[in-house]
Design a protein around this motif. Structure first.
Motif, PDB file in Angstrom:
ATOM      1  N   ARG A 106       0.807  -1.225   0.000  1.00 55.31           N
ATOM      2  CA  ARG A 106       0.000   0.000   0.000  1.00 55.31           C
ATOM      3  C   ARG A 106       0.841   1.278   0.000  1.00 55.31           C
ATOM      4  O   ARG A 106       0.317   2.356   0.156  1.00 55.31           O
ATOM      5  N   ASN A 159      -2.842  -4.844  -0.430  1.00 54.99           N
ATOM      6  CA  ASN A 159      -3.966  -4.680  -1.334  1.00 54.99           C
ATOM      7  C   ASN A 159      -4.012  -5.865  -2.295  1.00 54.99           C
ATOM      8  O   ASN A 159      -3.062  -6.661  -2.368  1.00 54.99           O
ATOM      9  N   ASP A 175      -7.148   3.997 -17.957  1.00 57.13           N
ATOM     10  CA  ASP A 175      -6.989   4.732 -16.705  1.00 57.13           C
ATOM     11  C   ASP A 175      -7.232   6.210 -16.979  1.00 57.13           C
ATOM     12  O   ASP A 175      -6.394   6.888 -17.572  1.00 57.13           O
ATOM     13  N   ARG A 202     -13.894   1.419 -11.761  1.00 55.05           N
ATOM     14  CA  ARG A 202     -13.275   1.561 -10.433  1.00 55.05           C
ATOM     15  C   ARG A 202     -12.905   3.011 -10.157  1.00 55.05           C
ATOM     16  O   ARG A 202     -12.407   3.716 -11.030  1.00 55.05           O
ATOM     17  N   GLY A 204     -10.568   5.163  -7.487  1.00 54.83           N
ATOM     18  CA  GLY A 204      -9.567   5.134  -6.428  1.00 54.83           C
ATOM     19  C   GLY A 204      -9.516   6.461  -5.715  1.00 54.83           C
ATOM     20  O   GLY A 204      -9.871   6.584  -4.552  1.00 54.83           O
ATOM     21  N   THR A 258      -4.875  -2.072  -9.302  1.00 58.23           N
ATOM     22  CA  THR A 258      -5.288  -2.317  -7.918  1.00 58.23           C
ATOM     23  C   THR A 258      -6.806  -2.367  -7.855  1.00 58.23           C
ATOM     24  O   THR A 258      -7.487  -1.470  -8.345  1.00 58.23           O
ATOM     25  N   CYS A 259      -7.331  -3.411  -7.218  1.00 58.91           N
ATOM     26  CA  CYS A 259      -8.786  -3.597  -7.177  1.00 58.91           C
ATOM     27  C   CYS A 259      -9.380  -3.401  -5.791  1.00 58.91           C
ATOM     28  O   CYS A 259     -10.444  -2.795  -5.656  1.00 58.91           O
ATOM     29  N   HIS A 263      -6.537   2.950  -0.983  1.00 56.74           N
ATOM     30  CA  HIS A 263      -5.774   3.761  -1.921  1.00 56.74           C
ATOM     31  C   HIS A 263      -4.533   4.319  -1.227  1.00 56.74           C
ATOM     32  O   HIS A 263      -4.599   4.755  -0.074  1.00 56.74           O
ATOM     33  N   PHE A 270     -11.138   1.212  -2.335  1.00 57.81           N
ATOM     34  CA  PHE A 270     -11.478   1.381  -3.742  1.00 57.81           C
ATOM     35  C   PHE A 270     -12.968   1.134  -3.928  1.00 57.81           C
ATOM     36  O   PHE A 270     -13.566   0.293  -3.261  1.00 57.81           O
TER      37      PHE A 270
END
Length: 361
Positions: A106, A159, A175, A202, A204, A258-259, A263, A270
């Motif tokens: 992280r 994570n 992204d 997603r 973040g 990253t799921c 964050h 997330f």
């Protein structure tokens, strides 16, 4: 949800006497209370695997079936999965759905988390603890076996990420690294229009967004690249920190997304609620297929909205060697609007963007 996490609690489940000839460490003849425990526990430990001689089906029960309440809670509440043992709790379901997972630190670098192992000398009884690096490149063609997750039980603060690769159904990501909310939302709508509406969205650090897609055939060779967006009049759009406010990155083969977890900047979980699915609940086959033509249409549309100023930087340098080439955009008449230099070194897959898009420079 209560987690039966201590070894003492696990051992207390062993009956003092065999029940009707059953044995707690016999997979074919376990006592009823042992079977009940295997249907409820969500923690897989080396002692449990070795001492109980767990079968692959029983490991699947613990890592996948027993985690379903957590999977269902993703996006509904800030469950414990976001703060502790994220990689262990959601790694099984995500792997089972068809994604290649990566335990991830992280910290700002977000490197893959080292995996703890232990060896016990049978003669002396001494145990040696050590760590081995997790190598994402090892898991691009195959996924981590569920039995390997037994070594993840001490990864408290890791994570969980997925890798864009063949083992993830050739998943790819857009992204939208845009700090201006209006720009981020508009770029997402352009992506939906030209690439298809993906159920995997997603968040973040809002308003930034990430969209999951997948590729097939020769489009698998499209490498990673990124662009920086300017103002509508072509001027530089810089924030108070001196960094560009808005950029977009295409995450190709070997990149990491990253799921789950926290964050690295906001410290918050997330969020997948902007979409309808997330990787622990559904596989990559649910993501729309994109092509070099649809990507070209998308980036041309973005360029018409916000002119590209320069090549951007990778948001995660540890997902694979990034190459930042872009294909030329053309207006309706076919005239060039902009063009970046094409690297002679090519992309991760060996093809430059000029070759991928059939461009003549």
């Amino acid at each position: 949800m209560k987690i039966q996490s201590s070894l003492k609690e696990l051992r207390q489940k062993k009956p003092s006497k065999p029940l009707a000839g059953s044995r707690w460490d016999d997979p074919t003849n376990r006592p009823p209370d042992m079977l009940k425990h295997l249907r409820e526990t969500r923690l897989l430990t080396p002692d449990l695997v070795r001492g109980w001689k767990l079968t692959d089906d029983e490991i699947h029960q613990i890592l996948v079936v027993n985690q379903r309440p957590l999977v269902d809670a993703v996006g509904v509440e800030e469950g414990e999965f976001a703060y502790a043992r994220t990689a262990l709790y959601l790694g099984g379901p995500t792997t089972d759905r068809g994604w290649s997972v990566v335990p991830q630190q992280r910290t700002g670098d977000r490197k893959p988390s080292p995996i703890p192992y232990s060896l016990t000398d049978k003669k002396t009884g001494r145990t040696k603890n050590y760590f081995e690096p997790f190598l994402p490149s090892k898991w691009r063609e195959q996924r981590v076996p569920l039995r390997e997750f037994v070594h993840w039980h001490t990864l408290w603060n890791a994570n969980l990420a997925i890798q864009c690769c063949a083992a993830s159904g050739h998943a790819r990501a857009i992204d939208i690294d845009c700090r201006t909310e209006e720009v981020a939302e508009h770029v997402m709508q352009l992506a939906f229009e030209h690439l298809g509406t993906t159920p995997f969205v997603r968040v973040g650090m809002a308003p930034k967004l990430l969209l999951l897609y997948r590729v097939e055939g020769e489009d698998i060779d499209i490498g990673s690249f990124s662009v920086t967006l300017g103002n509508p009049d072509g001027t530089v759009d810089i924030g108070d920190d001196g960094q560009p406010l808005n950029a977009i990155e295409f995450l190709g083969n070997g990149k990491i997304v990253t799921c789950y977890g926290l964050h690295h900047k906001t410290g918050k979980p997330f969020d997948w609620t902007r979409g309808t699915l997330h990787p622990a609940a559904a596989g990559p086959e649910n993501a729309p297929v994109i092509t070099k033509d649809s990507l070209a249409a998308f980036f041309n549309a973005v360029h018409s909205y916000r002119p590209f100023l320069s090549r951007g930087s990778s948001s995660n340098p540890y997902g694979g060697k990034a190459s930042f080439e872009a294909f030329e955009a053309r207006d309706i008449s076919g005239e060039r609007m902009w063009m970046f230099p094409v690297s002679a070194h090519g992309t991760d897959s060996g093809l430059s963007f000029k070759e991928c898009f059939g461009l003549v420079v």
